[in-house]
Design a protein around this motif. Structure first.
Motif: not given
Length: 159
Positions: A27-28, A30-36, A89-101
């Motif tokens: 999150l710190k 890799i995740v960036s405002d420059n990407y979706k 929770k504080d990361s607004q610039n990223v969509k979060v999905e959950i997967k469990v297998e």
């Protein structure tokens, strides 16, 4: 307005400090405002060790015992995912999905990464020594060798 490049980042989590550190690091750094970015939190539920119908004494395991093991496994998965949600929770610039297998993490992490066509796979390192790694098998090493996308192994600093 310029459209942002989309990235799919799979973060394998197991609820341990190492995977939570890898998630925070991702999150710190890799995740960036420059990407979706879409962050996919993935938990592999290990196969139950209790599943043979007959134990060593020849008694059948009752369906209650098997149901209890399954409930524990599901509760553990939910607990891991909840910990990860709190980290995100504080990361607004990223969509979060959950997967469990269900399955061996070494296999299902690589399979899920390929199935979801992720751009990068992020894993925490437990930092096992040579002997433990040889006996237990390293999930991060297996994924580094077998995943079809780049793999980032995040090592937690020793304090």
């Amino acid at each position: 307005m310029e459209s942002k490049e989309e990235r799919r980042i799979l973060v394998a989590v197991d609820g341990g400090d190492e995977s939570l550190y890898a998630l925070s690091w991702c999150l710190k750094y890799i995740v960036s405002d420059n990407y979706k970015d879409t962050l996919i939190l993935f938990y592999a539920k290990p196969p139950p060790t209790l599943y043979p119908d007959v134990d060593g004494t020849g008694y059948l395991f009752s369906s209650d015992v098997i149901a209890s093991v399954e409930k524990y496994s599901n509760d553990l998965a939910e607990c891991v995912i909840e910990k990860c949600r709190r980290v995100c929770k504080d990361s607004q610039n990223v969509k979060v999905e959950i997967k469990v297998e269900n399955g061996d993490p070494r296999d299902v992490i690589c399979e899920m990464s390929e199935k979801l066509k992720t751009d990068v796979l992020v894993l925490g390192s437990h930092g096992y020594g040579f002997i433990k790694r040889a006996l237990l098998g390293s999930v991060s090493n297996h994924c580094a060798q077998n995943a079809k996308c780049p793999v980032l192994i995040v090592k937690r600093p020793k304090h």
